[in-house]
Design a protein around this motif. Structure first.
Motif, PDB file in Angstrom:
ATOM      1  N   TYR A   1      46.833  20.973  -5.873  1.00  0.00           N
ATOM      2  CA  TYR A   1      47.976  21.156  -6.765  1.00  0.00           C
ATOM      3  C   TYR A   1      48.940  22.168  -6.163  1.00  0.00           C
ATOM      4  O   TYR A   1      48.537  23.239  -5.733  1.00  0.00           O
TER       5      TYR A   1
ATOM      6  N   ARG B   1      43.614  27.273 -11.093  1.00  0.00           N
ATOM      7  CA  ARG B   1      44.943  26.773 -11.417  1.00  0.00           C
ATOM      8  C   ARG B   1      45.200  26.951 -12.905  1.00  0.00           C
ATOM      9  O   ARG B   1      44.367  26.626 -13.734  1.00  0.00           O
TER      10      ARG B   1
ATOM     11  N   PRO C   1      46.528  25.856 -16.326  1.00  0.00           N
ATOM     12  CA  PRO C   1      46.847  24.515 -16.826  1.00  0.00           C
ATOM     13  C   PRO C   1      48.294  24.416 -17.291  1.00  0.00           C
ATOM     14  O   PRO C   1      48.818  25.326 -17.921  1.00  0.00           O
ATOM     15  N   GLY C   2      48.894  23.315 -16.975  1.00  0.00           N
ATOM     16  CA  GLY C   2      50.253  23.050 -17.402  1.00  0.00           C
ATOM     17  C   GLY C   2      50.264  22.387 -18.768  1.00  0.00           C
ATOM     18  O   GLY C   2      49.224  22.027 -19.322  1.00  0.00           O
TER      19      GLY C   2
ATOM     20  N   ASP D   1      51.110  19.454 -19.696  1.00  0.00           N
ATOM     21  CA  ASP D   1      50.729  18.042 -19.741  1.00  0.00           C
ATOM     22  C   ASP D   1      49.331  17.790 -19.208  1.00  0.00           C
ATOM     23  O   ASP D   1      48.942  16.651 -18.993  1.00  0.00           O
ATOM     24  N   ASP D   2      48.557  18.837 -18.996  1.00  0.00           N
ATOM     25  CA  ASP D   2      47.187  18.681 -18.523  1.00  0.00           C
ATOM     26  C   ASP D   2      46.265  18.327 -19.679  1.00  0.00           C
ATOM     27  O   ASP D   2      46.529  18.650 -20.838  1.00  0.00           O
ATOM     28  N   PHE D   3      45.141  17.700 -19.356  1.00  0.00           N
ATOM     29  CA  PHE D   3      44.147  17.318 -20.348  1.00  0.00           C
ATOM     30  C   PHE D   3      43.473  18.575 -20.904  1.00  0.00           C
ATOM     31  O   PHE D   3      43.094  19.468 -20.154  1.00  0.00           O
ATOM     32  N   ASP D   4      43.327  18.641 -22.225  1.00  0.00           N
ATOM     33  CA  ASP D   4      42.694  19.783 -22.872  1.00  0.00           C
ATOM     34  C   ASP D   4      41.286  19.389 -23.277  1.00  0.00           C
ATOM     35  O   ASP D   4      41.092  18.430 -24.023  1.00  0.00           O
ATOM     36  N   HIS D   5      40.305  20.124 -22.796  1.00  0.00           N
ATOM     37  CA  HIS D   5      38.912  19.799 -23.092  1.00  0.00           C
ATOM     38  C   HIS D   5      38.466  20.326 -24.445  1.00  0.00           C
ATOM     39  O   HIS D   5      37.381  19.992 -24.895  1.00  0.00           O
TER      40      HIS D   5
ATOM     41  N   LYS E   1      46.504  16.863 -24.968  1.00  0.00           N
ATOM     42  CA  LYS E   1      47.242  17.642 -23.970  1.00  0.00           C
ATOM     43  C   LYS E   1      47.262  19.104 -24.402  1.00  0.00           C
ATOM     44  O   LYS E   1      47.149  19.428 -25.575  1.00  0.00           O
ATOM     45  N   VAL E   2      47.437  19.985 -23.427  1.00  0.00           N
ATOM     46  CA  VAL E   2      47.455  21.417 -23.704  1.00  0.00           C
ATOM     47  C   VAL E   2      48.655  21.782 -24.577  1.00  0.00           C
ATOM     48  O   VAL E   2      48.562  22.666 -25.427  1.00  0.00           O
ATOM     49  N   ARG E   3      49.747  21.088 -24.432  1.00  0.00           N
ATOM     50  CA  ARG E   3      50.955  21.442 -25.180  1.00  0.00           C
ATOM     51  C   ARG E   3      50.782  21.264 -26.685  1.00  0.00           C
ATOM     52  O   ARG E   3      51.504  21.865 -27.461  1.00  0.00           O
TER      53      ARG E   3
END
Length: 156
Positions: free
Chosen positions: A22, A43, A45-46, A48-52, A125-127
């Motif tokens: 990345y 990294r 997380p941005g 639009d990254d997947f949120d677990h 998503k994280v957002r």
């Protein structure tokens, strides 16, 4: 005047290690170094990254609603018994309190259901983490409000 080419921050002490694939952090060259003074071990997380952790807040809200929802309905139904001792001469404060309880049961039930569906159906998503958390909180709020109103009914 020239700067010495030795020391803790010189290029010799920081070889070009391959960094993560990345290229969204650091100095932009993708080698894993931030501003040249150290390695970035992970990294950030941005949006639009997947949120677990997507199912944590809705799951807690669902468990609390399965316990608090029936308790609120039961206590709200029993709150009519508070008016038995006064008959038709109930004080205005008591009848207003009962209207608040039943209004919260009816409209709060619809609000709880809509908020619970929203909390479960938001994208992973994280957002959307804050929105999911607030929807889970709104899911439980009407049941808690009914229980608090029932426990603080004014005496007839």
């Amino acid at each position: 005047m020239t700067t010495p080419q030795h020391g803790p921050y010189s290029p010799q002490n920081h070889p070009n290690h391959p960094g993560p694939p990345y290229n969204g952090y650091g100095n932009g060259n993708g080698n894993g170094y931030g501003n040249g003074y150290g390695y970035v071990p992970y990294r950030v997380p941005g949006p639009d990254d997947f949120d677990h952790r997507t199912s944590t807040a809705p799951l807690i809200a669902t468990v609390l609603l399965t316990v608090l929802g029936p308790a609120a309905l039961f206590l709200g139904g029993l709150s009519v018994m508070a008016t038995d001792s006064c008959g038709s001469d109930c004080p205005t404060a008591l009848t207003t309190w009962l209207y608040l309880i039943y209004g919260t049961i009816v409209f709060g039930g619809v609000l709880s259901l809509a908020a619970l569906v929203t909390a479960w159906s938001l994208p992973r998503k994280v957002r959307y983490w804050n929105l999911r958390r607030w929807a889970a909180l709104i899911t439980v709020a009407p049941s808690v409000l009914v229980i608090v109103l029932v426990c603080t009914i004014p005496s007839p």
